[in-house]
Enzyme design. Sequence first.
Site, PDB file in Angstrom:
ATOM      1  N   CYS A  18      15.729  -4.796   7.977  1.00  0.00           N
ATOM      2  CA  CYS A  18      15.111  -6.119   7.998  1.00  0.00           C
ATOM      3  C   CYS A  18      15.756  -6.902   6.862  1.00  0.00           C
ATOM      4  O   CYS A  18      15.759  -6.466   5.713  1.00  0.00           O
ATOM      5  CB  CYS A  18      13.609  -6.061   7.787  1.00  0.00           C
ATOM      6  SG  CYS A  18      12.896  -7.725   7.655  1.00  0.00           S
TER       7      CYS A  18
ATOM      8  N   CYS B 170      14.025 -12.033   4.813  1.00  0.00           N
ATOM      9  CA  CYS B 170      13.835 -12.912   3.654  1.00  0.00           C
ATOM     10  C   CYS B 170      15.170 -13.459   3.138  1.00  0.00           C
ATOM     11  O   CYS B 170      15.196 -14.381   2.331  1.00  0.00           O
ATOM     12  CB  CYS B 170      13.064 -12.195   2.538  1.00  0.00           C
ATOM     13  SG  CYS B 170      13.686 -10.565   2.154  1.00  0.00           S
TER      14      CYS B 170
ATOM     15  N   CYS C 103       0.807  -1.223   0.000  1.00  0.00           N
ATOM     16  CA  CYS C 103       0.000   0.000   0.000  1.00  0.00           C
ATOM     17  C   CYS C 103       0.839   1.272   0.000  1.00  0.00           C
ATOM     18  O   CYS C 103       2.027   1.250   0.296  1.00  0.00           O
ATOM     19  CB  CYS C 103      -0.880   0.061   1.239  1.00  0.00           C
ATOM     20  SG  CYS C 103      -1.986  -1.319   1.393  1.00  0.00           S
TER      21      CYS C 103
HETATM   22  S1  SF4 Z   1      10.572  -8.104   2.057  1.00  0.00           S
HETATM   23 FE1  SF4 Z   1      12.263  -9.036   3.197  1.00  0.00          FE
HETATM   24  S2  SF4 Z   1      13.347  -7.309   4.047  1.00  0.00           S
HETATM   25 FE2  SF4 Z   1      11.328  -6.536   3.454  1.00  0.00          FE
HETATM   26  S3  SF4 Z   1      10.119  -6.679   5.310  1.00  0.00           S
HETATM   27 FE3  SF4 Z   1       9.822  -8.550   4.130  1.00  0.00          FE
HETATM   28  S4  SF4 Z   1      11.321  -9.993   4.992  1.00  0.00           S
HETATM   29 FE4  SF4 Z   1      11.907  -7.940   5.630  1.00  0.00          FE
END
Ligand code: SF4
Length: 507
Positions: free
Chosen positions: A479, A482, A18
């Site tokens: 973050c 992933c 969003c």
């Molecule tokens: S896409 Fe990857 S880096 Fe971004 S919030 Fe999700 S897990 Fe974290």
Amino acid sequence: MLLKKKGQKTREKPQENCAIFGVTCNDLGYSVSHLLYHGLIALQHRGQESTGISILKTGGKIFTYKKNGLVSKVLEEKIISQYWGNVGIGHNRYATTGAVGFKSSLYMQPFHFKNNEIEFSMAFNGTIANFDEIKKNMDQMGRVFMTDTDTEVLAQLIGSIALGTEDWPEILKLTSRLLDGSYSLILMTSEGDIYAMRDPLGFKPLCIGELKSEQRNLYFVASESCAIDTVGGNFLRDVKPGEIVHLSHQKDIHSELVIKTNRTAMCQFEYVYFARPDSIIDGVSVAEARLRLGMNLAKNDPILKDLEIRENAIVVPVPDSGRSVAVGYAKEAKLPYAEGLMKNRYVHRTFIMPGQLKRKIAVKEKLNPIKSVVEGKDIILLDDSVVRGTTTQQIVSLLREKGGAKRVHLRVSCPPIISPCYMGIDFPTKDELIAGRFQNLYGEDYLDEIQKSIGSDTLLYQTIDDLTDAIGMNRNQLCLACLTGDYQLKSVQKLAELEKSIVKSRT
Ligand code: SF4
């Protein structure tokens, strides 16, 4: 909201969910709805399924208009002139197709909440990971829900807390303490105030700006700074993780840092792919970060030492998202940059077509190699990320078979994506992620196996260290879940464990 629903198809690339935008003006005779239109247009890349605005009209009444479609289709001139007021918020939504009821306006935002005590409108980007738990508690208190979205749970939670106090900063402070999630939120009250709030780890971007003149003062809040630029505003700063900012058309800007943590978790994918290159997020220019990502790849590329390849090589981006990184790579490698793939801009939604054959046709419709550029060449192909791997495999094969490329060397600016995202991004499951699946299947040799599966002659991924270096933040500021499988939200850690065990049982 967190786990994909049955029958739901995920796009080839992860998709930001969003965009939010808000404006307040001290001139009661001025309407901000056209500014909402322009701000939302600038943020269209963050959500294309539906658009909505809430406007505060004189007398403290909030009016909301929302519909499926792009901003330019939904917010037509007659709507803009009808929704007239000096304070407003807007939202672009990306819906997870297949989710039950996603076309209903109940699932669109802004979410307009009204009961006997309170009225507000709210727009939100992100996900509340513990929304099931909050919903259960509120169900027991007798609250009735019309949707199964975390947006409504959040609005109802705010509404419940507001029963005990009328002080908005206090209401939001208490709300944020109950949430475990990744969210950037804007809320417009019927008194004409806008509050902007970012989660304590700061997963999603949010920034503020202003435009002051002799006639009036305007304040803006936006998912990305490119929207503030578009409406002619001056970017002031990012909303800090854990901060509540109050934009008042009467007073000015006030802020309070309500939760301070010893780390942040800004989504690395914003810099790699989601955000517009002309945005500045948490002090970092997205365009410059992408350029450095390309440069870092070239610095560590062993094929550049091979003279035979060097002399025959051109750097080709996968359009459009691979462009900035390809420019950075070509600059560092001192090799020619060339557009070797033509993109058909009129083919939409290529990657949600079900079935392998349909997907193959769709890639051919969307991309075509330019034979005169690529024939006989060593193509250093730059892409922002490899997710499922199916499209990348198609592109490599097109370059070689249709374009006549001598060799294709794939370079990827995002490190291998091995784990799903549960932080409000539409993301494939671990089983669908080529790097996640192959790591389980082949262990240390998984990158060789990815290369074989994609069919490139060589393959090089960015390292996590080079990624953080290019963004200019350390591992405690971003973050990287992933890429590492380490999640920062408590409620998400449980889900990740569950999915890991499902994948293990299948392999
Ligand atoms: S896409 Fe990857 S880096 Fe971004 S919030 Fe999700 S897990 Fe974290």
